[in-house]
Design an enzyme around this catalytic site. Structure first.
Site: not given
Ligand code: UT7
Length: 331
Positions: A113, A258, A288
């Site tokens: 990135c 970014h 992204n």
């Molecule tokens: O480009 C540079 C690199 N990338 C980034 O900078 C991305 C950085 N990270 C993020 O943007 C966030 O961590 C995410 C968007 C990837 C995830 O958001 P989060 O608020 O950190 O959610 P989480 O990973 O803690 O997941 C919360 C819940 C989980 O379910 P449980 O375990 O609480 O039952 C996930 O399985 O949300 C679930 N989940 C989803 N639910 C519906 C994860 N992805 C999805 C989805 N739809 N697409």
């Protein structure tokens, strides 16, 4: 010593738009989850037959036109991508060939990135040193073909997307314009927090059906860990750059962070104490696109007349590696 200025910008995304609802029809997710957790409403993914170099070519032609330059006036290409069309050679030589250029150097860099920020810093250094006077900087990615479009891959598939951005960097004798400073970093201790484990040259065979079935060829991400570091490193790096030119966040006319997640951009903005009009986000429409997010956003800003001569502009990025950094320039 000449200054390195941006003479032209361009962008390209595939024609196909993928809505959040389209994901909801093939995996356990929802438009509401994707919008509230990432800020994304839609993104562009390639269709069969489209290539990354095609996208780069379109973005490049726009940038050259804005710069009022012919491709033959370029002295070098710096091409940032972690998703080349082929394992080798890199996309830079294909772009050189499609532009019908002489045998100018084509550098391929893979800084995830932060690819555009690193590439711009390299272009600045080449221009200042006198090595090259006009450099094409391209950042282009096709992430869609390495996504696990099932519930298992939902935390990455809904985020990453395809696109290209290009800028022409040229030498200028105007001391009031151009790239002022940059700040670059890496920390490989976190490499497996966001990576594509395979294919790799240490594997024999390089690709096996068994390991494919285990999902090792998909992008894997510890989202929370990446998020935590991103919101700390980007503001820190912007402050480092501002400090070097004796400026404050309030002096920024525009910061393009970014586009990883709207919540990350909002936290970067808050940490730096910036007003809404000082920060540009377009992740809602593009997702992204890894190294391409900043030049795509920059091109939108330039074409919308958002930048005036003399404006202080900043770019900051963080990504897999971890790698991160910032560039400050006077428009
Ligand atoms: O480009 C540079 C690199 N990338 C980034 O900078 C991305 C950085 N990270 C993020 O943007 C966030 O961590 C995410 C968007 C990837 C995830 O958001 P989060 O608020 O950190 O959610 P989480 O990973 O803690 O997941 C919360 C819940 C989980 O379910 P449980 O375990 O609480 O039952 C996930 O399985 O949300 C679930 N989940 C989803 N639910 C519906 C994860 N992805 C999805 C989805 N739809 N697409």
């Amino acid at each position: 010593m000449p200054n390195a200025v941006i003479l032209g910008t361009g962008r390209a995304v595939p024609a196909r738009t993928v809505s959040n609802d389209e994901f909801a029809s093939v995996m356990d997710t929802s438009d509401d989850w994707i919008r509230t957790r990432t800020g994304i409403r839609e993104r562009h993914w390639i269709s069969p037959g489209e290539t990354g170099v095609d996208l780069a070519l379109t973005a490049t032609r726009q940038a050259l036109e804005m710069a009022s330059l012919g491709a033959e006036q370029l002295d070098a290409i710096i091409y940032a991508t972690i998703t080349p069309d082929h394992f080798l050679p890199g996309n830079g030589v294909y772009l050189q060939h499609h532009l019908g250029l002489g045998p100018i150097p084509a550098f391929d860099i893979r800084l995830q990135c932060a690819g555009f920020v690193y590439a711009l810093a390299m272009a600045d250094t080449f221009v200042r040193s006198g090595a090259y006077r006009r450099i094409l900087v391209v950042a282009q990615e096709i992430q869609s073909t390495r996504m696990d479009v099932s519930t298992k891959g939902r935390h990455t598939a809904v985020i990453f997307a395809d696109g290209a951005g290009a800028v022409v960097v040229g030498a200028s004798d105007d001391p009031g314009r151009g790239i002022l400073t940059f700040d670059l970093h890496s920390d490989g201790g976190y490499a497996d927090k966001l990576w594509v484990e395979e294919p790799g040259a240490i594997l024999n065979p390089t690709i096996s059906a068994e390991r494919y079935a285990e999902g090792r060829y998909f992008l894997q991400m510890d989202g929370k860990e990446v998020f935590r570091h991103a919101v700390q490193r980007m503001p820190e790096s912007v402050r480092t750059c501002l400090g070097r030119i004796d400026a404050k966040p309030a002096d920024l006319a525009l910061l393009i962070p970014h586009q990883a997640n709207l919540r990350i951009s909002e936290m970067v903005q808050k940490e730096l104490g910036l007003r809404d009009e000082q920060v540009y986000n377009n992740i809602e429409r593009f997702g992204n696109t890894t190294s391409a997010t900043i030049p795509i956003a920059l091109d939108e800003c330039v074409r919308a007349g958002r930048l005036a001569a003399g404006d202080l502009v900043g770019f900051t990025a963080f990504g897999s590696g971890f790698v991160w950094g910032s560039v400050l320039l006077r428009w």
